[in-house]
Write an enzyme that holds these catalytic residues in place. Structure first.
Site, PDB file in Angstrom:
ATOM      1  N   CYS A 226    -116.745  65.237   4.709  1.00  0.00           N
ATOM      2  CA  CYS A 226    -115.380  64.722   4.598  1.00  0.00           C
ATOM      3  C   CYS A 226    -114.522  65.406   5.660  1.00  0.00           C
ATOM      4  O   CYS A 226    -113.427  65.862   5.387  1.00  0.00           O
ATOM      5  CB  CYS A 226    -114.825  64.936   3.196  1.00  0.00           C
TER       6      CYS A 226
ATOM      7  N   ARG B  54    -117.915  74.855 -10.416  1.00  0.00           N
ATOM      8  CA  ARG B  54    -118.059  73.428 -10.078  1.00  0.00           C
ATOM      9  C   ARG B  54    -119.168  72.769 -10.910  1.00  0.00           C
ATOM     10  O   ARG B  54    -119.073  71.610 -11.282  1.00  0.00           O
ATOM     11  CB  ARG B  54    -118.320  73.270  -8.583  1.00  0.00           C
TER      12      ARG B  54
ATOM     13  N   ALA C 101    -124.053  68.979  -5.100  1.00  0.00           N
ATOM     14  CA  ALA C 101    -123.749  67.864  -5.983  1.00  0.00           C
ATOM     15  C   ALA C 101    -122.420  67.934  -6.742  1.00  0.00           C
ATOM     16  O   ALA C 101    -121.788  66.914  -6.985  1.00  0.00           O
ATOM     17  CB  ALA C 101    -124.881  67.722  -6.996  1.00  0.00           C
ATOM     18  N   ALA C 102    -122.025  69.127  -7.159  1.00  0.00           N
ATOM     19  CA  ALA C 102    -120.864  69.233  -8.065  1.00  0.00           C
ATOM     20  C   ALA C 102    -119.573  68.810  -7.337  1.00  0.00           C
ATOM     21  O   ALA C 102    -119.459  69.034  -6.127  1.00  0.00           O
ATOM     22  CB  ALA C 102    -120.739  70.672  -8.557  1.00  0.00           C
ATOM     23  N   PRO C 103    -118.645  68.162  -8.047  1.00  0.00           N
ATOM     24  CA  PRO C 103    -118.567  67.920  -9.490  1.00  0.00           C
ATOM     25  C   PRO C 103    -119.273  66.662  -9.993  1.00  0.00           C
ATOM     26  O   PRO C 103    -119.041  66.253 -11.123  1.00  0.00           O
ATOM     27  CB  PRO C 103    -117.068  67.823  -9.727  1.00  0.00           C
ATOM     28  N   GLY C 104    -120.138  66.056  -9.171  1.00  0.00           N
ATOM     29  CA  GLY C 104    -121.026  65.033  -9.705  1.00  0.00           C
ATOM     30  C   GLY C 104    -120.615  63.585  -9.512  1.00  0.00           C
ATOM     31  O   GLY C 104    -121.263  62.694 -10.059  1.00  0.00           O
ATOM     32  N   GLY C 105    -119.576  63.322  -8.730  1.00  0.00           N
ATOM     33  CA  GLY C 105    -119.145  61.936  -8.519  1.00  0.00           C
ATOM     34  C   GLY C 105    -120.245  61.082  -7.905  1.00  0.00           C
ATOM     35  O   GLY C 105    -120.550  59.987  -8.392  1.00  0.00           O
ATOM     36  N   LYS C 106    -120.842  61.604  -6.839  1.00  0.00           N
ATOM     37  CA  LYS C 106    -121.883  60.812  -6.161  1.00  0.00           C
ATOM     38  C   LYS C 106    -123.169  60.812  -6.977  1.00  0.00           C
ATOM     39  O   LYS C 106    -123.886  59.817  -7.028  1.00  0.00           O
ATOM     40  CB  LYS C 106    -122.110  61.361  -4.751  1.00  0.00           C
TER      41      LYS C 106
ATOM     42  N   ASP D 278    -128.780  78.200  -4.548  1.00  0.00           N
ATOM     43  CA  ASP D 278    -128.482  77.998  -3.139  1.00  0.00           C
ATOM     44  C   ASP D 278    -129.430  76.902  -2.646  1.00  0.00           C
ATOM     45  O   ASP D 278    -130.652  77.096  -2.632  1.00  0.00           O
ATOM     46  CB  ASP D 278    -128.721  79.314  -2.388  1.00  0.00           C
TER      47      ASP D 278
END
Lengths: 184, 319
Positions: free
Chosen positions: B254, B163, B135-140, B185
């Site tokens: 990505c 992160r 998840a980090a840094p949390g944009g989504k 993890d």
């Protein structure tokens, strides 16, 4: 030696718990400092949790997440609302933003130029201070708000002849950017 | 885990060596992109080299898109609409976005348009239990939160302390109060016996698609692909294990590397019995087809004019 020293590699437990009655009272009293209706408005629909490791951090989180917090013992939940140090509750920037929506006391309003100086970490003198609540006394911690009433941070007010003449910068929202830079 | 890496690395041609030399890529990477795109490879590399688009996602938990646009325009920023009513391209910046008051007030998040697609595919609903597995840094994660007006229960996992600290800062700035952030993890999530309605796995990958932002990835070592695929498949298996029957997994990366994309989707279908949901559309967004696999989608910097990404929606069977 009366007590065994703990091993440096020993895993520190993350203790998540609800505030005790006394801690709750300290937090509520700090919220009331900014207006009588602040606690009710800010806490409605939310739970407070305390993460106790070496510090006592207070988190504000949507009410229906409690079972997940108990299962996962997380790194963090919701917003960091503040920290309890002894009998003092220090409100965070995220907490200050929420409180500012309902605050009716201890507010200082800056003009546009003053707002920009403040979020760059500066303190402020007279001309940039546009307005203030009349209950502010010398050395009070105040919510520092922009010309639009938006939360910019916390300050300490200097009052002379019933006028707020300067605001010392305690912490401002520019911290979000400065902390990112520190990280890099 | 069988068939970890199935996709060939063709031998670079003379032209591939020349392009690689000119732009600082490994010749193998150029040859691989030629395998996928044919002669369009030059367009891709030139587009990557000049990519400078900046997008923002409005934090609708705090401000309306119209109000933010008006405020930023008063400051001298020039914003252009996108297919998402709460996302804008910033085409002129009088100063850095992150030093604006609006950024510090948590009114927007700086994020490429390609990164806004996975939460849209996840289509989160209030009261759903949703897992963001890397998840980090949390944009989504914060995008999912705003899509449900903070009414979903979101668990966000990341293994990196640094992160996660960045994620926590973003969550605080944006004022999101329905995310449980866990440092662990992600492959071990099943041991907690919690089941989720939906999982987003924006997998750790070789990042070929974000080379315009991180040029160090131009020279990724070949052995990294194999280790990434192994990790990605273990994360997909973990996601599968914690999904409720009928639950959805949105898998995204990505990178352009087929083994990290289509190869992993095939793994989810063939080894885990997941169903590929291929009938989704997003108004105004026109992705490219997958590499030798129908029903999955890609963005390329020279075609969609975003960073490169891959998207697939998979469903766990009801049984």
């Amino acid at each position: 030696m009366l007590f065994m020293q703990s091993s440096r590699s020993q895993k520190i437990d993350r203790i998540w718990r609800r505030p005790t009655k006394k801690e709750g009272e300290i937090i509520i009293s700090k919220l009331e400092y900014f207006g009588e209706s602040v606690p009710e408005n800010v806490l409605k629909g939310y739970d407070l949790y305390i993460l106790e490791i070496t510090r006592r951090e207070v988190f504000l989180v949507k009410r229906d997440l409690s079972s997940l917090i108990e299962i996962f013992k997380p790194y963090a939940v919701g917003i960091t609302f503040g920290e309890l140090k002894g009998n003092v509750f220090m409100i965070s920037l995220a907490g200050g933003y929420l409180i500012s929506k309902y605050a009716t006391k201890k507010r200082v309003f800056l003009d546009r130029e003053g707002s920009i100086k403040f979020i760059y970490g500066e303190g402020l003198e007279g001309p940039d201070i546009e307005d203030w609540d009349e209950d502010i006394e010398d050395n009070d911690v105040v919510l520092v708000l922009s010309e639009n009433g938006e939360f910019l941070g916390f300050g300490r007010a200097k009052v002379k002849n019933l006028r707020v003449v300067s605001v010392e910068n305690v912490i401002d929202i520019g911290w979000y950017l400065r902390s990112e830079m520190d990280e890099e | 885990m069988k068939n970890v890496v199935e996709v060939a690395w063709p031998n670079p041609t003379k032209e591939d060596f020349e392009i690689a030399d000119r732009y600082g890529f490994t010749p193998q990477l150029v040859a691989r992109w030629r395998m996928i795109l044919g002669n369009e490879v030059k367009d891709l590399i030139e587009a990557m080299n000049s990519y400078s688009r900046v997008f923002i996602r409005v934090n609708t938990l705090k401000i309306s898109p119209r109000d933010l646009k008006e405020r930023l325009e008063k400051e001298g920023f020039v914003l252009k609409d996108t297919f998402l009513e709460y996302a804008f391209e910033v085409v002129k910046r009088p100063y850095t976005l992150s030093s604006s008051r609006e950024y510090l007030l948590g009114y927007f998040y700086i994020q490429d348009l390609s990164s806004m697609i996975p939460p849209l595919l996840l289509d989160p609903k209030p009261r759903e239990k949703i897992l963001d597995l890397a998840a980090a840094p949390g944009g989504k994660t914060t995008h999912i939160a705003q899509m449900t007006n903070e009414k979903a229960k979101i668990v966000a996992i990341d293994i990196s302390k640094r992160r996660l600290a960045s994620m926590r800062s973003n969550v605080n700035r944006l004022g999101v109060k329905n995310i449980v952030m866990i440092r662990m993890d992600g492959r071990k999530i099943a041991s907690y016996n919690v089941r989720f309605d939906k999982v987003l796995l924006d997998a750790p990958c070789t990042g070929e698609g974000v080379i315009p932002r991180d040029p160090s990835r131009k020279t990724i070592k070949l052995k990294e692909y194999k280790s990434r695929v192994t990790l990605q498949r273990e994360l997909i298996k973990a996601a599968y294990d914690v999904l409720k029957p009928g639950g959805l997994l949105v898998y995204s990366t990505c990178t352009y590397a087929p083994e990290e994309n289509e190869g992993n989707v095939k793994y989810a279908i063939e080894e885990l019995g997941m169903e590929l949901i291929d009938d989704w559309t997003i108004d105004g967004f026109k992705p490219s087809e997958g590499y030798k696999l129908k029903g999955v989608w890609r963005t390329y910097t020279h075609r969609q004019r975003t960073l490169g990404a891959f998207y697939a929606v998979l469903k766990k069977s009801e049984d």
